[in-house]
Design an enzyme around this catalytic site. Structure first.
Site, PDB file in Angstrom:
ATOM      1  N   LYS A 236      98.807  -6.493  27.371  1.00  0.00           N
ATOM      2  CA  LYS A 236      99.686  -7.227  26.468  1.00  0.00           C
ATOM      3  C   LYS A 236      99.638  -6.618  25.056  1.00  0.00           C
ATOM      4  O   LYS A 236      98.755  -5.795  24.765  1.00  0.00           O
ATOM      5  CB  LYS A 236      99.263  -8.702  26.486  1.00  0.00           C
ATOM      6  CG  LYS A 236      99.456  -9.368  27.867  1.00  0.00           C
ATOM      7  CD  LYS A 236      98.942 -10.805  27.879  1.00  0.00           C
ATOM      8  CE  LYS A 236      99.162 -11.481  29.219  1.00  0.00           C
ATOM      9  NZ  LYS A 236      98.670 -12.892  29.224  1.00  0.00           N
TER      10      LYS A 236
ATOM     11  N   TYR B 128     107.985 -14.708  33.232  1.00  0.00           N
ATOM     12  CA  TYR B 128     107.216 -15.952  33.127  1.00  0.00           C
ATOM     13  C   TYR B 128     108.070 -17.181  33.441  1.00  0.00           C
ATOM     14  O   TYR B 128     107.760 -18.279  32.975  1.00  0.00           O
ATOM     15  CB  TYR B 128     106.609 -16.078  31.722  1.00  0.00           C
ATOM     16  CG  TYR B 128     105.368 -15.228  31.499  1.00  0.00           C
ATOM     17  CD1 TYR B 128     104.232 -15.371  32.301  1.00  0.00           C
ATOM     18  CD2 TYR B 128     105.321 -14.295  30.468  1.00  0.00           C
ATOM     19  CE1 TYR B 128     103.086 -14.611  32.088  1.00  0.00           C
ATOM     20  CE2 TYR B 128     104.168 -13.524  30.242  1.00  0.00           C
ATOM     21  CZ  TYR B 128     103.053 -13.694  31.062  1.00  0.00           C
ATOM     22  OH  TYR B 128     101.916 -12.942  30.845  1.00  0.00           O
TER      23      TYR B 128
ATOM     24  N   ARG C 143      92.544  -9.794  39.743  1.00  0.00           N
ATOM     25  CA  ARG C 143      92.366 -11.086  39.063  1.00  0.00           C
ATOM     26  C   ARG C 143      90.891 -11.320  38.711  1.00  0.00           C
ATOM     27  O   ARG C 143      90.564 -11.871  37.674  1.00  0.00           O
ATOM     28  CB  ARG C 143      92.884 -12.229  39.936  1.00  0.00           C
ATOM     29  CG  ARG C 143      94.385 -12.165  40.241  1.00  0.00           C
ATOM     30  CD  ARG C 143      95.247 -12.766  39.166  1.00  0.00           C
ATOM     31  NE  ARG C 143      95.086 -14.190  39.025  1.00  0.00           N
ATOM     32  CZ  ARG C 143      95.825 -14.934  38.193  1.00  0.00           C
ATOM     33  NH1 ARG C 143      96.770 -14.368  37.445  1.00  0.00           N
ATOM     34  NH2 ARG C 143      95.622 -16.216  38.093  1.00  0.00           N
TER      35      ARG C 143
ATOM     36  N   THR D 234      91.885 -17.274  32.802  1.00  0.00           N
ATOM     37  CA  THR D 234      92.975 -17.277  31.812  1.00  0.00           C
ATOM     38  C   THR D 234      92.443 -17.512  30.395  1.00  0.00           C
ATOM     39  O   THR D 234      92.875 -16.865  29.448  1.00  0.00           O
ATOM     40  CB  THR D 234      94.006 -18.369  32.191  1.00  0.00           C
ATOM     41  OG1 THR D 234      94.449 -18.128  33.529  1.00  0.00           O
ATOM     42  CG2 THR D 234      95.200 -18.344  31.253  1.00  0.00           C
TER      43      THR D 234
ATOM     44  N   ARG E   7      88.779 -10.068  30.225  1.00  0.00           N
ATOM     45  CA  ARG E   7      88.948 -11.137  29.232  1.00  0.00           C
ATOM     46  C   ARG E   7      87.593 -11.663  28.737  1.00  0.00           C
ATOM     47  O   ARG E   7      87.448 -12.013  27.570  1.00  0.00           O
ATOM     48  CB  ARG E   7      89.780 -12.273  29.837  1.00  0.00           C
ATOM     49  CG  ARG E   7      91.263 -11.931  29.987  1.00  0.00           C
ATOM     50  CD  ARG E   7      91.962 -12.954  30.866  1.00  0.00           C
ATOM     51  NE  ARG E   7      93.403 -12.771  30.944  1.00  0.00           N
ATOM     52  CZ  ARG E   7      94.174 -13.391  31.838  1.00  0.00           C
ATOM     53  NH1 ARG E   7      93.637 -14.218  32.732  1.00  0.00           N
ATOM     54  NH2 ARG E   7      95.476 -13.177  31.846  1.00  0.00           N
TER      55      ARG E   7
ATOM     56  N   ASN F  87      95.048 -13.073  25.423  1.00  0.00           N
ATOM     57  CA  ASN F  87      94.090 -12.728  26.484  1.00  0.00           C
ATOM     58  C   ASN F  87      94.290 -11.337  27.103  1.00  0.00           C
ATOM     59  O   ASN F  87      93.868 -11.074  28.218  1.00  0.00           O
ATOM     60  CB  ASN F  87      94.015 -13.837  27.531  1.00  0.00           C
ATOM     61  CG  ASN F  87      95.328 -14.060  28.250  1.00  0.00           C
ATOM     62  OD1 ASN F  87      96.296 -13.327  28.017  1.00  0.00           O
ATOM     63  ND2 ASN F  87      95.373 -15.049  29.127  1.00  0.00           N
TER      64      ASN F  87
ATOM     65  N   HIS G 189      97.619  -9.020  31.832  1.00  0.00           N
ATOM     66  CA  HIS G 189      98.243  -9.816  32.898  1.00  0.00           C
ATOM     67  C   HIS G 189      97.944  -9.176  34.245  1.00  0.00           C
ATOM     68  O   HIS G 189      97.897  -7.952  34.355  1.00  0.00           O
ATOM     69  CB  HIS G 189      99.769  -9.846  32.707  1.00  0.00           C
ATOM     70  CG  HIS G 189     100.502 -10.303  33.940  1.00  0.00           C
ATOM     71  ND1 HIS G 189     100.698 -11.633  34.222  1.00  0.00           N
ATOM     72  CD2 HIS G 189     101.040  -9.620  34.989  1.00  0.00           C
ATOM     73  CE1 HIS G 189     101.333 -11.739  35.394  1.00  0.00           C
ATOM     74  NE2 HIS G 189     101.560 -10.527  35.867  1.00  0.00           N
TER      75      HIS G 189
ATOM     76  N   GLU H 154     107.118  -8.516  40.586  1.00  0.00           N
ATOM     77  CA  GLU H 154     106.930  -8.111  39.195  1.00  0.00           C
ATOM     78  C   GLU H 154     107.080  -6.599  39.027  1.00  0.00           C
ATOM     79  O   GLU H 154     107.655  -6.142  38.036  1.00  0.00           O
ATOM     80  CB  GLU H 154     105.565  -8.596  38.700  1.00  0.00           C
ATOM     81  CG  GLU H 154     105.523 -10.122  38.586  1.00  0.00           C
ATOM     82  CD  GLU H 154     104.122 -10.691  38.333  1.00  0.00           C
ATOM     83  OE1 GLU H 154     103.159  -9.908  38.213  1.00  0.00           O
ATOM     84  OE2 GLU H 154     104.003 -11.931  38.252  1.00  0.00           O
TER      85      GLU H 154
END
Ligand code: UDP
Ligand code: MG
Length: 160
Positions: free
Chosen positions: A20, A60, A96, A102, A113, A123, A126, A137
């Site tokens: 991000k 999103y 993940r 998150t 993170r 954070n 993604h 995606e």
């Protein structure tokens, strides 16, 4: 390379991973890419990209009724992102885990993170939440021809 390993990309699990704008601004691009590289997944696509508002909203869209949605769209479009497609069996769930919870304050040390961020709204990365969303995606963020078809020389040393 055994024929078994030459599988059409569409049959192999893929995850859309994105650094991000905060991750790019904070100089964390190399560090974050490195974690997926070292784990042993295969990089299929990579670009620096300024995300238009409409694309952020589409990406999103499941969160569009949430109170934080407008701020999320501002955040994701606030500077360039790094778009990546990573491939491999189990890549979605594993990515993940590498990324962590998150909320970075709840993310385990050792996760991206957990090690590199302090707020949900910043954070840094993604990762797709299901193999179907991985495909969706990647199709959303990459154009035809932007993904490479290649075999890593490491593959026989990673997969028996
Ligand atoms: N987000 C936020 N506030 C919240 C929940 C989420 O700003 O209360 C942002 C955060 O950047 C998060 C993204 O919205 O990464 C998507 O939310 P999701 O629940 O899908 O979390 P993720 O899958 O990224 O862990
Ligand atoms: Mg999510």
């Amino acid at each position: 390379v055994s024929p078994r390993r030459i599988v059409a990309s569409s049959d192999v699990e893929q995850s859309y991973i994105m650094i991000k704008p905060d991750g790019v601004q904070r100089g964390l691009v190399g560090e974050i890419i490195s974690r997926f590289e070292k784990k042993g997944f295969l990089l299929k696509g990579l670009k620096l990209f300024q995300c238009p508002k409409e694309l952020a909203q589409e990406h999103y869209k499941d969160l569009k009724e949430r109170p934080f949605f407008p701020k999320l769209i501002d955040y994701i479009t606030s500077g360039p992102v790094i778009c990546m497609a990573w491939e491999g069996d189990g890549v979605v769930a594993s990515a993940r885990k590498l990324i962590g919870a998150t909320n970075p304050l709840q993310a385990e040390p050792g996760t991206i993170r957990g090690d590199l961020a302090v707020q949900t709204g910043r954070n840094v990365v993604h990762g797709s939440d299901s193999p179907d969303n991985g495909k969706r995606e990647i199709a959303l963020w990459f154009k035809e021809g932007e993904l490479a078809q290649w075999e890593s020389v490491q593959t026989p040393w990673l997969i028996e």
